[in-house]
Write an enzyme that holds these catalytic residues in place. Structure first.
Site, PDB file in Angstrom:
ATOM      1  N   GLU A  96       0.822  -1.196   0.000  1.00 28.86           N
ATOM      2  CA  GLU A  96       0.000   0.000   0.000  1.00 28.86           C
ATOM      3  C   GLU A  96       0.863   1.256   0.000  1.00 28.86           C
ATOM      4  OE1 GLU A  96      -3.747  -1.927   2.493  1.00 28.86           O
ATOM      5  OE2 GLU A  96      -2.343  -0.601   3.535  1.00 28.86           O
ATOM      6  N   CYS A 109       3.129   8.727   0.091  1.00 31.69           N
ATOM      7  CA  CYS A 109       3.781   7.922   1.121  1.00 31.69           C
ATOM      8  C   CYS A 109       4.058   6.542   0.516  1.00 31.69           C
ATOM      9  CB  CYS A 109       2.873   7.821   2.342  1.00 31.69           C
ATOM     10  SG  CYS A 109       3.576   6.875   3.702  1.00 31.69           S
ATOM     11  N   CYS A 116       6.705  -5.588   8.033  1.00 32.74           N
ATOM     12  CA  CYS A 116       7.877  -4.985   8.670  1.00 32.74           C
ATOM     13  C   CYS A 116       8.343  -5.912   9.781  1.00 32.74           C
ATOM     14  CB  CYS A 116       7.534  -3.607   9.234  1.00 32.74           C
ATOM     15  SG  CYS A 116       8.953  -2.735   9.946  1.00 32.74           S
ATOM     16  N   CYS A 120       7.243  -2.375  16.095  1.00 34.15           N
ATOM     17  CA  CYS A 120       6.924  -1.234  16.960  1.00 34.15           C
ATOM     18  C   CYS A 120       5.527  -1.440  17.552  1.00 34.15           C
ATOM     19  CB  CYS A 120       6.969   0.071  16.172  1.00 34.15           C
ATOM     20  SG  CYS A 120       8.624   0.492  15.569  1.00 34.15           S
ATOM     21  N   CYS A 123       2.286   0.311  15.994  1.00 32.08           N
ATOM     22  CA  CYS A 123       2.113   0.289  14.541  1.00 32.08           C
ATOM     23  C   CYS A 123       1.281  -0.904  14.099  1.00 32.08           C
ATOM     24  CB  CYS A 123       3.493   0.252  13.867  1.00 32.08           C
ATOM     25  SG  CYS A 123       3.406   0.288  12.062  1.00 32.08           S
ATOM     26  N   GLY A 166       7.121  -0.974   6.103  1.00 32.69           N
ATOM     27  CA  GLY A 166       8.503  -1.419   6.093  1.00 32.69           C
ATOM     28  C   GLY A 166       9.496  -0.378   6.582  1.00 32.69           C
ATOM     29  N   CYS A 340      -1.012   7.453   9.624  1.00 35.36           N
ATOM     30  CA  CYS A 340       0.295   6.996  10.091  1.00 35.36           C
ATOM     31  C   CYS A 340       0.153   5.774  10.998  1.00 35.36           C
ATOM     32  CB  CYS A 340       0.970   8.132  10.855  1.00 35.36           C
ATOM     33  SG  CYS A 340       2.621   7.731  11.427  1.00 35.36           S
TER      34      CYS A 340
END
Length: 352
Positions: A96, A109, A116, A120, A123, A166, A340
């Site tokens: 995406e 973006c 990933c 985190c 996320c 990522g 985000c």
């Protein structure tokens, strides 16, 4: 160059293409410029569309290079105009990217991996796990397809931020090749000041990039100013603690008037008290920097809560009062999971 598999023509730099045309095919070097114009200005997806190139050369090019069709996107347009673009890649993986419009600019973006590996805690993309790296061609395809979508509304992409799915430095070779194509005048011709890489603080990647002289902007996902807290919410901090990260940044060769951006996600009642502000100011002392405050976007299954707008403004005031350049990045596209930290499919695909 690897001859075992055809190289995508879209990931070939001008001097590389010239060398192949001259040394392998006995052609004149100027043909490389003609081919590059077909690939990037005209965005052809078939060799036969290159009408000022001889049929014999087109045949040889088709043997030597791949010219893959661009993926067909699925668009998810949020109420604020943010457009999350989902691509199905050749192996069925989904990646995406997000078009973020404002009156002054149109930012894309870009993703660098499927999933990933850095996990985190705040996320949503991290919950997908790590699937694989994107090739340089797959990175650039995002820009080409989004550019076509933008052109349909008579706009063009002005800024690129590698803040999608990522960790860009985890996919270093493909990232740098894509950046060189994006910056090349005969290809995408983006200004280095209009491209930003975001990293968890990947020290080996930062050290390698320092030797490339690309001059693009850097954003550091910081989110905490103490090792204790940052290691809790960002496991990458255990690999590259803050002292190591900041020593690396102090030695990084910035361009004149360039500064680092530090992304700081406000997690309600976690990282935005007076002590956090004081630590952050100390960490950034003597480093050319600005701080971007971002309100956390809560999602199902996450242990953190979104802050109030007052929480964000109060923390901003603390930093401004101590002389730290600080802005608030408004969340965009949350209703389509385009904001985000929210990238990833809304629902699992069947048999995924």
């Amino acid at each position: 160059m690897n001859h075992s598999a055809p190289l995508s023509i879209r990931t070939c730099l001008l001097h590389e293409l010239e060398a192949i045309l001259v040394s392998e095919m006995g052609e004149k070097a100027f043909r490389a410029g003609q081919i590059m114009r077909w690939v990037f200005a005209e965005q052809v997806e078939c060799w036969d569309q290159m009408t000022n190139i001889s049929k014999a050369l087109r045949t040889r090019l088709a043997t030597r290079f791949a010219l893959p069709s661009l993926p067909s996107p699925t668009q998810h347009i949020a109420s604020d105009g943010t457009n999350k673009i989902a691509f199905a890649l050749a192996d069925g993986a989904i990646v995406e990217s997000v078009l973020i419009p404002t009156p002054e600019r149109l930012t894309l973006c870009v993703s660098s991996q499927v999933g990933c590996r850095y996990n985190c805690a705040f996320c949503r993309t991290a919950t997908l796990g790590f699937k694989r790296h994107l090739s340089a061609d797959e990175i650039l395809a995002q820009v080409l397809v989004a550019g076509r979508i933008a052109a349909a509304t008579h706009r063009r992409i002005t800024n690129l931020v590698f803040m999608g799915m990522g960790e860009p430095f985890d996919n270093y070779d493909n990232l740098v090749r894509a950046l060189r194509i994006l910056l090349a005048p005969e290809a995408f011709d983006f200004s280095k000041r209009k491209i930003t890489l975001s990293t968890v603080g990947h020290v080996p990647g930062l050290l390698a990039l320092a030797r490339e002289s690309l001059g693009v902007n850097l954003a550091i996902s910081l989110h905490a100013a103490s090792d204790e807290l940052r290691s809790q919410i960002m496991p990458a901090n255990r690999l590259w603690p803050l002292d190591e990260l900041f020593n690396t940044l102090r030695r990084f060769p910035l361009q004149p008037r360039q500064r680092f951006t530090f992304e700081y996600l406000i997690l309600k009642d976690v990282n935005h008290g007076p002590h956090d502000a004081n630590l952050l100011v100390k960490r950034l002392h003597a480093i050319p920097s600005k701080v971007n405050l971002i309100g956390f976007n809560a999602f199902e299954g996450c242990r953190f809560e979104s802050p109030s707008h007052d929480d964000i403004l109060e923390f901003q005031e603390r930093l401004l009062a101590k002389g730290l350049a600080t802005s608030v990045r408004m969340s965009r596209g949350g209703d389509e999971l385009a904001a985000c930290g929210l990238l990833g499919q809304k629902e699992p695909r069947p048999n995924a």
